[in-house]
Design a protein around this motif. Structure first.
Motif, PDB file in Angstrom:
ATOM      1  N   LEU A 191       0.526  -0.959   0.150  1.00  0.00           N
ATOM      2  CA  LEU A 191      -0.317   0.114   0.033  1.00  0.00           C
ATOM      3  C   LEU A 191       0.587   0.880  -0.140  1.00  0.00           C
ATOM      4  O   LEU A 191       0.132   2.033  -1.278  1.00  0.00           O
ATOM      5  CB  LEU A 191      -1.205  -0.083   1.314  1.00  0.00           C
TER       6      LEU A 191
ATOM      7  N   ALA B 181      -9.022   1.991   1.879  1.00  0.00           N
ATOM      8  CA  ALA B 181      -9.229   0.229   1.357  1.00  0.00           C
ATOM      9  C   ALA B 181      -9.069  -0.607   3.029  1.00  0.00           C
ATOM     10  O   ALA B 181      -9.010  -1.443   3.425  1.00  0.00           O
ATOM     11  CB  ALA B 181      -8.353   0.542   0.213  1.00  0.00           C
TER      12      ALA B 181
ATOM     13  N   PHE C 241     -12.471  -0.555   5.360  1.00  0.00           N
ATOM     14  CA  PHE C 241     -12.586  -1.634   4.319  1.00  0.00           C
ATOM     15  C   PHE C 241     -12.029  -2.915   5.313  1.00  0.00           C
ATOM     16  O   PHE C 241     -13.278  -3.906   5.435  1.00  0.00           O
ATOM     17  CB  PHE C 241     -12.933  -1.909   2.853  1.00  0.00           C
ATOM     18  N   GLY C 242     -10.953  -2.936   4.614  1.00  0.00           N
ATOM     19  CA  GLY C 242     -10.001  -4.303   5.433  1.00  0.00           C
ATOM     20  C   GLY C 242     -10.237  -4.386   7.266  1.00  0.00           C
ATOM     21  O   GLY C 242     -10.235  -5.407   7.397  1.00  0.00           O
TER      22      GLY C 242
ATOM     23  N   PRO D  90      -8.541   6.872  -1.805  1.00  0.00           N
ATOM     24  CA  PRO D  90      -9.248   5.752  -1.857  1.00  0.00           C
ATOM     25  C   PRO D  90      -7.679   4.372  -0.995  1.00  0.00           C
ATOM     26  O   PRO D  90      -8.663   3.749  -0.797  1.00  0.00           O
ATOM     27  CB  PRO D  90      -8.924   5.467  -3.386  1.00  0.00           C
ATOM     28  N   ALA D  91      -6.977   4.762  -0.188  1.00  0.00           N
ATOM     29  CA  ALA D  91      -6.148   3.947   0.008  1.00  0.00           C
ATOM     30  C   ALA D  91      -6.572   3.502   1.679  1.00  0.00           C
ATOM     31  O   ALA D  91      -6.678   2.503   2.304  1.00  0.00           O
ATOM     32  CB  ALA D  91      -4.385   4.064  -0.196  1.00  0.00           C
TER      33      ALA D  91
END
Length: 58
Positions: free
Chosen positions: A9, A26, A29-30, A22-23
């Motif tokens: 990442l 992500a 989300f994880g 967006p990172a």
């Protein structure tokens, strides 16, 4: 695995192939996915992939 994904990442952010916004999505989300009922299934899947890769001999 977490360290590997963190390094990937960071490299993607520094190379410009993924933006920080967006990172962050992500990562979040994880993080939240890990607290769902799907976490054990995902963990078993990732372990089976790691075992398969480990069994490959050159």
């Amino acid at each position: 695995m977490v360290l590997l994904f963190a390094v990937i990442l960071v490299v993607m952010i520094r190379s410009g192939s993924i933006k920080p916004g967006p990172a962050l999505v992500a990562v979040l989300f994880g993080f939240f996915l890990a607290s769902t009922g799907m976490a054990p299934s995902i963990n078993r899947f990732m372990n089976s992939i790691a075992d398969t890769i480990n069994q490959i001999s050159f």
